[in-house]
Design an enzyme around this catalytic site. Structure first.
Site, short mmCIF file in Angstrom:
data_model
loop_
_atom_site.label_atom_id
_atom_site.label_comp_id
_atom_site.label_asym_id
_atom_site.label_seq_id
_atom_site.Cartn_x
_atom_site.Cartn_y
_atom_site.Cartn_z
N GLU A 1 38.33 27.49 25.18
CA GLU A 1 39.68 27.91 24.83
C GLU A 1 40.64 27.07 24.10
OE1 GLU A 1 41.59 30.96 27.66
OE2 GLU A 1 40.07 30.03 29.18
N HIS B 1 13.10 23.93 35.36
CA HIS B 1 12.12 24.82 35.36
C HIS B 1 11.95 25.85 34.36
CE1 HIS B 1 11.21 23.68 39.47
NE2 HIS B 1 12.41 23.29 39.68
N LYS C 1 42.37 42.38 24.39
CA LYS C 1 43.35 42.94 25.39
C LYS C 1 44.08 44.25 24.62
CE LYS C 1 43.67 39.30 28.54
NZ LYS C 1 44.93 38.31 29.23
#
Length: 349
Positions: A233, A249, A343
């Site tokens: 950001e 792993h 948005k």
């Protein structure tokens, strides 16, 4: 890096917000201390859900991390439109939305009302505040005018104070004051750009033009997440990361191929004195592997006495690193135009 360069890019003065972060924490402690809450029977609470997104959710992550070895009921951070199925009248729901208009959080707020959950809201206003007032729900108002990610002092320490006030954890006043003191001292160092001892500026230089990858063990998972979010950001760069021992792993195997890409990766390894001894060994071994391929490997460990202090020391460092990297990238660290675009598009549908 010059003062003129910073002033010309940092239009909204994130520099000042970061420099005064200790004052924000002090104000958050004041707010939580003055809150008067309705009586809640702690024994009736079977779980706690903190609902929020982005900068409003990260405070919940910090709380979850800070209380996990003291609190004997589960704490979850919910970043979705829907509550988990186990949320009932015995659930304490915190609704955390800095703007008060986060659509996912408003959705879970309404579901919390429907299910009869006990609810407490933390916001600067907006729809959350209106919805709380119309339904008789306690709402703690925090100052507006900040980017949510810059309001971590409020989103964490207000919530942390409420956990204490409600009796879920013991009094943490001493730990909090030590953390404030530490951040105040670090503020002087990190705000002094051009200083050869400014660790934040030095690390930003290592990350310039590179792909940051952040590694840590689970004890610092929230700091790991914060670093990645702030780099994205504030600095406007992609950042990735994983946790020990899980990455040993699977992901570790990927460090063999794509050597040209690997040479443009800058690794940040976040360490803590309380890391499991086997994880410390894993970090030492894998660090040598990264050094064969990455452009740089930077190991960081805070020196605070408490976990709370150490978490915030590393977080504060990461916030400053992301700020200085933004300046190096010729970017204003505050605006998040693409999120606003998203948005806007969502509101049209």
């Amino acid at each position: 890096m010059t003062e003129e360069q910073i002033r010309s890019l940092d239009i909204s003065d994130m520099y000042g917000v970061l420099k005064d972060f200790h004052l924000q924490i002090e104000d958050a402690v004041r707010i939580s201390g003055e809150v008067i809450l309705p009586a809640i029977d702690k024994s009736s609470i079977s779980n706690i859900i903190i609902n929020g997104l982005g900068g409003s959710a990260i405070g919940g992550d910090f709380v979850r991390s800070a209380v996990q070895y003291e609190l004997n009921i589960p704490v979850a951070v919910n970043r979705n439109y829907d509550l988990p199925s186990y949320a009932t009248k015995n659930t304490l729901c915190f609704v955390s939305s800095y703007s008060g208009n986060t659509e996912e959080t408003i959705s879970t707020f309404k579901q919390s009302l429907e299910r009869g959950c006990k609810i407490i809201c933390i916001t600067s206003g907006g729809e959350v505040s209106k919805l709380a007032e119309s339904n008789g729900i306690p709402v703690i108002l925090i100052p507006e005018g900040l980017q949510p990610r810059c309001a971590l002092g409020y989103s964490f320490f207000v919530l942390y104070g409420l956990f204490q006030k409600l009796g879920f954890i013991g009094d943490k006043s001493d730990l909090t004051q030590a953390t404030i003191s530490s951040i105040r001292n670090l503020s002087g160092l990190y705000s002094d750009f051009g200083n050869s001892s400014n660790t934040a500026e030095i690390i930003a230089g290592k990350l310039y033009g590179k792909l940051p990858v952040v590694y840590s063990a689970d004890i610092l998972d929230v700091v790991n997440l914060r670093w990645r979010g702030q780099l994205s950001e504030n600095s406007k760069v992609l950042a990735y990361g994983s946790l020990y021992p899980e990455m040993n792993h699977n992901e570790l195997v990927g460090w063999k191929g794509n050597e040209q890409i690997m040479s443009n990766i800058a690794v940040i390894m976040l360490k803590d004195t309380d890391d499991h001894e086997r994880n410390k060994l894993r970090m030492d071994i894998t660090g040598e592997i990264y050094r064969k391929y990455a452009s740089s490997v930077t190991e960081l460990q805070a020196g605070g006495k408490s976990k709370l202090e150490r978490i915030f020391e590393l977080t504060y460092l990461g916030d400053w690193v992301s700020f200085y990297l933004a300046i190096l990238n010729n970017e204003d660290p505050t605006p998040v135009k693409v999120i606003q675009h998203l948005k806007q598009k969502l509101s049209e549908n």
